[in-house]
Design an enzyme around this catalytic site. Sequence first.
Site, short mmCIF file in Angstrom:
data_model
loop_
_atom_site.label_atom_id
_atom_site.label_comp_id
_atom_site.label_asym_id
_atom_site.label_seq_id
_atom_site.Cartn_x
_atom_site.Cartn_y
_atom_site.Cartn_z
N HIS A 1 112.86 70.82 104.60
CA HIS A 1 114.09 71.31 103.99
C HIS A 1 115.06 71.72 105.10
O HIS A 1 114.63 72.26 106.13
CB HIS A 1 113.80 72.50 103.07
N GLU B 1 111.59 69.94 95.64
CA GLU B 1 111.55 68.66 94.94
C GLU B 1 110.14 68.30 94.48
O GLU B 1 109.96 67.68 93.42
CB GLU B 1 112.11 67.55 95.82
#
Length: 378
Positions: A257, A315
Site C-alpha cells: 500500500h 483489497e
Amino acid sequence: MSKNNGFSPGLEGIVAAETELSHVDGLKGELIIAGFPLARLAANATFEETTFLLWNGRLPTQTELDKFKQELADYRPLPPVTLNLLHEAAKANSTPMDALRMAAATLDLGNSDAAHHTTAKIIVARVATIVANYHCLQQGKAPIAPNPSLGHAANFLYMLTGDVPSNARVRGLETYLNTVVDHGLNASTFAARVIVATQSDLVSAIAGAIGALKGPLHGGAPGPALDTVFEIGSAERAEAVLQAKLDAGERLMGFGHRVYKVRDPRAEVLGAAAEKMFRADGDMALYELAKSVEETAVRLLAIHKPGRNLQTNVEFYTALLLHGLGLDTDIFTPTFAVGRTAGWLAHCFEQIEYGRLIRPQSRYTGTLDRAWMPLEER
C-alpha cells in the site's frame, strides 16, 4: 522539479486541510475514525451510527438513531427520471461506476433547495439504491424497491436479491461500510472538498468524488486479489503459483500500500469480519484458502522484495468479504462508494464550515516571448 523549490508533484506531503474525521498513520498501521480506533468502531456500529458520528461529532442517542434511520428509509426511493436514466444506461451497457456517476447528478431532484443535512441524507440513501437497482437492471431484472423496515446495510443486500439477509451477512456489510467510510484526504475526498469550497452544492461535490473514485489509480481493483485465490484453488498450490508470479515480475494483488508500511488496519478489521461471517453463513473452506494464500504471499514477498515490508492491504479482504456476501466483482467499487459517500459528505460539512476556497498555485514551465506568426505564414 524537486520539492526543494516549492513544487510537490501530486501535492505529496502537502497538508491541505485539518480534519476531525479520520487520522491515518501509515508507519504504525493506524486508522482513527472520529476518535475511535477503526477496529472498535467498525465491528460494533451500524452504518447509520457511523454516519451520524461523522456528521455530528458524537454517537446518536436511541431516539436520534431511530429518527435518522427512518429519514434514510424515507429518502431511498429514486425519482422516476433517475430510474429512467438507469434503464437507458443498462441498454447502453454502461459500467456500474459510469451509471452511478451519471445518476448521482439527479440525486437531489425535487429537493435542490433543501438544507445541507437533508440533502446529505438524500444522497446517502439514494446512492445505495442506485447501485442496487442498476445491478438488477444489468441482470435483466426489474429493480427491487427498498424495504423501509430494514437498516441501510440490510436494505442494500435486500435490493440486490429480494431476500432479507441473515444477521451475519448484515454485520459483515456493516463492518465493511464502516471500514471504508473515511480515509484521510484521498483523491475523491479532496475532489469533494475542492468542489464544495467554491460554494457549489453537495450533489456536485459527490458527483465529482464519484468521478475521482472511478479512476483505477484511486478506486483500485479488489476483484483480482480474489481471482488469485481462485486460481490457486488449494493451499498446497499457493507457494508454487505465487512464486511463479513473482519470478515473472507480476504484482501480487492485495498486497502493499502506498500509505501503509505495515499491515493495513482495514485488512485486519475486514479479515476478522470475514471469518465471523463465513463461519456463521458462508463457505469456510474459501476463507481458510484465502488465509493460507495471504500467509504464503506475505512470506514470499519478504524474501523476494526484502526491506519493502509488503503486507496485506484492504483489497484482499474486501474481495473475500464482498464475494462472500454474494456481490459480483463489477459492483465492488460502487459498493465502496455506498460507504464512502458518508465520509465525503462529512468532509464537505467541514469545508463549508472552514469557508475558504481551495486554490493552489502552479508554476509555468512553457516558453516565453513568442513572436506571432500570421496564419498565411505558418
